[in-house]
Scaffold this active site. Structure first.
Site, PDB file in Angstrom:
ATOM      1  N   GLN A 120      38.635  -0.629  48.185  1.00  0.00           N
ATOM      2  CA  GLN A 120      38.832  -1.193  49.763  1.00  0.00           C
ATOM      3  C   GLN A 120      40.373  -1.651  49.946  1.00  0.00           C
ATOM      4  OE1 GLN A 120      36.083  -5.087  51.072  1.00  0.00           O
ATOM      5  NE2 GLN A 120      35.706  -4.448  49.455  1.00  0.00           N
ATOM      6  N   LEU A 144      45.904  16.616  48.897  1.00  0.00           N
ATOM      7  CA  LEU A 144      47.338  17.329  48.153  1.00  0.00           C
ATOM      8  C   LEU A 144      46.853  16.599  46.778  1.00  0.00           C
ATOM      9  CD1 LEU A 144      49.926  18.087  48.858  1.00  0.00           C
ATOM     10  CD2 LEU A 144      50.610  15.750  49.648  1.00  0.00           C
ATOM     11  N   GLY A 193      46.009   2.220  39.899  1.00  0.00           N
ATOM     12  CA  GLY A 193      45.987   0.734  38.633  1.00  0.00           C
ATOM     13  C   GLY A 193      47.548   0.874  38.083  1.00  0.00           C
ATOM     14  N   ARG A 248      53.225   7.161  36.509  1.00  0.00           N
ATOM     15  CA  ARG A 248      53.373   7.997  36.226  1.00  0.00           C
ATOM     16  C   ARG A 248      53.216   9.496  36.717  1.00  0.00           C
ATOM     17  NH1 ARG A 248      49.207   4.719  33.615  1.00  0.00           N
ATOM     18  NH2 ARG A 248      48.015   5.517  34.583  1.00  0.00           N
ATOM     19  N   GLU A 306      36.583  -6.451  43.039  1.00  0.00           N
ATOM     20  CA  GLU A 306      36.419  -7.379  43.304  1.00  0.00           C
ATOM     21  C   GLU A 306      35.653  -8.575  42.517  1.00  0.00           C
ATOM     22  OE1 GLU A 306      36.664  -8.568  47.119  1.00  0.00           O
ATOM     23  OE2 GLU A 306      35.734 -10.094  45.867  1.00  0.00           O
ATOM     24  N   ASP A 321      39.241  -7.854  47.583  1.00  0.00           N
ATOM     25  CA  ASP A 321      39.036  -6.673  48.136  1.00  0.00           C
ATOM     26  C   ASP A 321      40.040  -6.489  49.514  1.00  0.00           C
ATOM     27  OD1 ASP A 321      38.821  -5.340  45.698  1.00  0.00           O
ATOM     28  OD2 ASP A 321      36.898  -4.859  46.617  1.00  0.00           O
ATOM     29  N   GLY A 329      36.299 -29.773  52.816  1.00  0.00           N
ATOM     30  CA  GLY A 329      37.055 -31.070  53.244  1.00  0.00           C
ATOM     31  C   GLY A 329      36.224 -32.169  53.052  1.00  0.00           C
ATOM     32  N   GLY A 330      36.830 -32.781  54.280  1.00  0.00           N
ATOM     33  CA  GLY A 330      36.675 -34.222  54.303  1.00  0.00           C
ATOM     34  C   GLY A 330      35.590 -34.928  54.874  1.00  0.00           C
ATOM     35  N   GLN A 331      34.373 -33.517  55.900  1.00  0.00           N
ATOM     36  CA  GLN A 331      33.677 -34.009  56.408  1.00  0.00           C
ATOM     37  C   GLN A 331      32.334 -33.342  55.475  1.00  0.00           C
ATOM     38  OE1 GLN A 331      35.429 -30.920  57.569  1.00  0.00           O
ATOM     39  NE2 GLN A 331      36.856 -33.056  58.638  1.00  0.00           N
TER      40      GLN A 331
HETATM   41  N1  COA Z   1      46.250  13.342  43.422  1.00  0.00           N
HETATM   42  C1  COA Z   1      46.439  13.511  41.508  1.00  0.00           C
HETATM   43  N2  COA Z   1      45.912  12.743  41.533  1.00  0.00           N
HETATM   44  C2  COA Z   1      45.470  11.555  41.974  1.00  0.00           C
HETATM   45  C3  COA Z   1      45.814  11.157  43.288  1.00  0.00           C
HETATM   46  C4  COA Z   1      46.512  12.670  43.976  1.00  0.00           C
HETATM   47  N3  COA Z   1      46.128  12.420  45.684  1.00  0.00           N
HETATM   48  N4  COA Z   1      45.620  10.079  43.695  1.00  0.00           N
HETATM   49  C5  COA Z   1      45.182   9.041  41.716  1.00  0.00           C
HETATM   50  N5  COA Z   1      45.757  10.545  41.259  1.00  0.00           N
HETATM   51  C6  COA Z   1      45.114  10.088  40.245  1.00  0.00           C
HETATM   52  C7  COA Z   1      46.541   9.086  39.535  1.00  0.00           C
HETATM   53  O1  COA Z   1      48.073   9.013  39.478  1.00  0.00           O
HETATM   54  C8  COA Z   1      45.618   8.555  38.598  1.00  0.00           C
HETATM   55  O2  COA Z   1      46.297   9.394  36.853  1.00  0.00           O
HETATM   56  P1  COA Z   1      46.649   8.625  35.895  1.00  0.00           P
HETATM   57  O3  COA Z   1      45.765   7.543  35.084  1.00  0.00           O
HETATM   58  O4  COA Z   1      46.030  10.075  34.716  1.00  0.00           O
HETATM   59  O5  COA Z   1      47.744   7.822  35.692  1.00  0.00           O
HETATM   60  C9  COA Z   1      44.612   8.493  39.226  1.00  0.00           C
HETATM   61  O6  COA Z   1      44.179   9.440  40.190  1.00  0.00           O
HETATM   62  C10 COA Z   1      44.071   7.496  39.483  1.00  0.00           C
HETATM   63  O7  COA Z   1      43.836   5.798  38.548  1.00  0.00           O
HETATM   64  P2  COA Z   1      43.361   4.832  38.752  1.00  0.00           P
HETATM   65  O8  COA Z   1      44.152   4.380  39.804  1.00  0.00           O
HETATM   66  O9  COA Z   1      43.644   3.434  37.565  1.00  0.00           O
HETATM   67  O10 COA Z   1      42.151   4.957  39.433  1.00  0.00           O
HETATM   68  P3  COA Z   1      40.590   4.595  38.092  1.00  0.00           P
HETATM   69  O11 COA Z   1      39.086   4.752  39.464  1.00  0.00           O
HETATM   70  O12 COA Z   1      40.865   4.100  37.339  1.00  0.00           O
HETATM   71  O13 COA Z   1      41.007   2.437  38.675  1.00  0.00           O
HETATM   72  C11 COA Z   1      41.623   0.718  40.260  1.00  0.00           C
HETATM   73  C12 COA Z   1      40.436   2.152  39.972  1.00  0.00           C
HETATM   74  C13 COA Z   1      40.772   0.559  41.751  1.00  0.00           C
HETATM   75  C14 COA Z   1      40.559   0.132  39.174  1.00  0.00           C
HETATM   76  C15 COA Z   1      42.640   0.995  39.659  1.00  0.00           C
HETATM   77  O14 COA Z   1      42.962   1.861  41.282  1.00  0.00           O
HETATM   78  C16 COA Z   1      42.808  -0.534  40.342  1.00  0.00           C
HETATM   79  O15 COA Z   1      43.140  -1.779  39.480  1.00  0.00           O
HETATM   80  N6  COA Z   1      43.688  -1.041  41.232  1.00  0.00           N
HETATM   81  C17 COA Z   1      44.914  -1.846  41.372  1.00  0.00           C
HETATM   82  C18 COA Z   1      44.101  -3.026  41.414  1.00  0.00           C
HETATM   83  C19 COA Z   1      42.745  -2.715  42.942  1.00  0.00           C
HETATM   84  O16 COA Z   1      43.539  -2.360  44.225  1.00  0.00           O
HETATM   85  N7  COA Z   1      41.718  -2.965  42.731  1.00  0.00           N
HETATM   86  C20 COA Z   1      40.741  -3.371  43.970  1.00  0.00           C
HETATM   87  C21 COA Z   1      40.235  -2.007  44.480  1.00  0.00           C
HETATM   88  S1  COA Z   1      38.822  -2.272  45.504  1.00  0.00           S
END
Ligand code: COA
Length: 416
Positions: free
Chosen positions: A17, A72, A98, A104, A140, A169, A248-250
């Site tokens: 989100q 992709l 993340g 990476r 969130e 979010d 606030g103040g209300q």
């Molecule tokens: N092709 C290949 N790999 C892809 C890709 C693509 N098109 N898109 C994403 N990936 C991979 C990433 O490289 C990553 O791989 P790695 O961990 O092996 O390096 C993985 O997919 C995504 O990891 P991540 O973003 O950590 O996903 P998650 O599902 O484990 O965690 C969140 C989700 C939201 C908790 C995390 O992304 C996060 O903390 N984000 C930042 C804060 C945030 O925006 N949170 C709110 C979201 S509403």
């Protein structure tokens, strides 16, 4: 009609989100937003909380309108090559992976800046760089706890409470959009791109600033005069939860209207704004309170503010929330019915203004989504349906110079 962000190309490497809310808004305002998704699965929200089997969930469709979708695999060398081409001709890359995921993948800020020094790289993370929790993944509700919203929301005799509003979010996404637009204006002056980072914790705290105000007032005087705990309850050394008190103040409160016994939303929010005291007394048929020293000033009213609210509820007992507001608006009293999602979805004013839009989706048909809450005199953002997974892959690749057989090869090796 041309839009202010026409010609701005955005690589949308976002999911869930926070990031998608940001790029969706930029797409509404004219940017070409290319959502880069993993082949086969795409953004996880496509399949979360589905209401129609096999069709993109509303969670996805309501955060990804006006975008194009490119599948992709950016971990494969050929996928990285495509992404590099895209980076070279884009203005902005937005991501909310993340911590460390982009590095990476081989696309650190330094590498991105080398590939395209004019590109703005915008990130959402749970905590800001260098914070002692900066390695944490965040959703969130986690952010609402980390940013001070949960400890200050709810009732004093209940647990910390999460707001239904996406403070962690979508709110962070809105902060990021401001950062990106600022960096774009900056680039016009310097010719250089830059990194824009917004943390969810910081964005929640930014909206909770009045609670930080209250902490300092509490430290100094030991109580908070507008909280329900004053003057009858106890204050500890931290800002307490204040129920539905005005921030606030209300002083204000959610008050029962006709039908509250069976309708959980038969309420209005009523504000006792200081200078509106006289009209309030007239509206509720208590003109004798206007000059009564026990009611005349905010200070005099606070010790028995709940008794005042109770009297107003007696006045409200034979009025629906809509009838009550229709009376109170004539007296200029700030108030609103407590509106349900159903009432909002069917509100003709919100439809007319475009705040709620009905759009078409290739597989789901028509659905409701939010439109732009920002209104412009020279532009009315037109909201379109969200893209299917990979709907624009060929179009985007062709635009990057790939020919038919190269595209087929990428498909066969599951890079796109
Ligand atoms: N092709 C290949 N790999 C892809 C890709 C693509 N098109 N898109 C994403 N990936 C991979 C990433 O490289 C990553 O791989 P790695 O961990 O092996 O390096 C993985 O997919 C995504 O990891 P991540 O973003 O950590 O996903 P998650 O599902 O484990 O965690 C969140 C989700 C939201 C908790 C995390 O992304 C996060 O903390 N984000 C930042 C804060 C945030 O925006 N949170 C709110 C979201 S509403």
């Amino acid at each position: 009609m041309s839009k202010p962000l026409d010609g701005i190309k955005i690589i949308d490497f976002t999911h869930v989100q926070a990031g998608p809310a940001c790029t969706q808004m930029l797409a509404w305002f004219g940017a070409d937003v290319i959502k880069v998704e993993r082949p086969g699965s795409g953004d996880v929200t496509r399949s979360q909380l589905r209401d129609i089997p096999g069709v993109d969930a509303l969670y996805f469709t309501m955060l990804n309108s006006n975008k194009r979708s490119l599948t992709l695999d950016t971990k494969k060398p050929e996928g990285k090559e495509v992404l590099e081409k895209l980076i070279r001709e884009s203005d902005v890359l937005v991501e909310n992976f993340g911590p460390g995921a982009l590095d990476r993948m081989g696309f650190s800020w330094e590498r991105l800046n080398e590939l395209n020094p004019k590109m703005i790289v915008a990130s959402v993370k749970g905590f800001s760089d260098g914070h002692h929790y900066d390695d944490l993944k965040v959703y969130e509700n986690v952010a609402q706890c980390a940013g001070g919203a949960a400890s200050t929301t709810g009732f004093w005799d209940g647990p910390p409470t999460i707001s239904a509003a996406a403070l962690g979010d979508s709110n962070t996404g809105m902060h990021l959009a401001i950062g990106i637009l600022t960096a774009l204006i900056g680039r016009d002056k310097t010719g250089k791109g830059q990194k824009v980072a917004v943390s969810m914790q910081d964005s929640v705290l930014n909206l909770c600033r009045v609670k930080l105000r209250d902490q300092q007032r509490l430290d100094r005087v030991g109580y908070l005069e507008e909280y329900p705990q004053y003057p009858h309850g106890e204050f500890s050394d931290v800002v307490p939860r204040g129920g539905n008190a005005g921030g606030g103040g209300q002083p204000g409160w959610v008050l029962k209207c006709k039908g509250w016994e069976t309708d959980p939303n038969a309420y209005i929010y009523f504000t006792v704004q200081g200078h509106a005291w006289e009209p309030i007394c007239r509206a509720i048929g208590r003109p004798e309170w206007i000059e009564d020293p026990a009611y005349k000033t905010a200070e005099a009213r606070q010790p028995h503010i709940f008794e005042i609210f109770k009297t107003i509820e007696e006045w409200l007992a034979d009025k629906t929330k809509f009838e009550a507001v229709d009376v109170l608006r004539k007296f200029d009293i700030p108030c609103s019915p407590v509106l349900t999602m159903k009432e909002l979805a069917n509100d003709p004013s919100l439809r007319a203004s475009g705040t709620i839009a009905e759009v078409q989706h290739k597989e789901r048909g028509s659905y409701l989504t939010v439109g732009s809450p920002i209104k412009f005199s020279d532009m009315k953002p037109e909201i379109t349906g969200s893209p299917l997974l990979g709907e624009h892959t060929e179009e985007v690749l062709a635009g990057l110079g790939y020919n038919r057989s190269q595209i087929d090869n990428l498909r066969e090796s599951k890079v796109v």
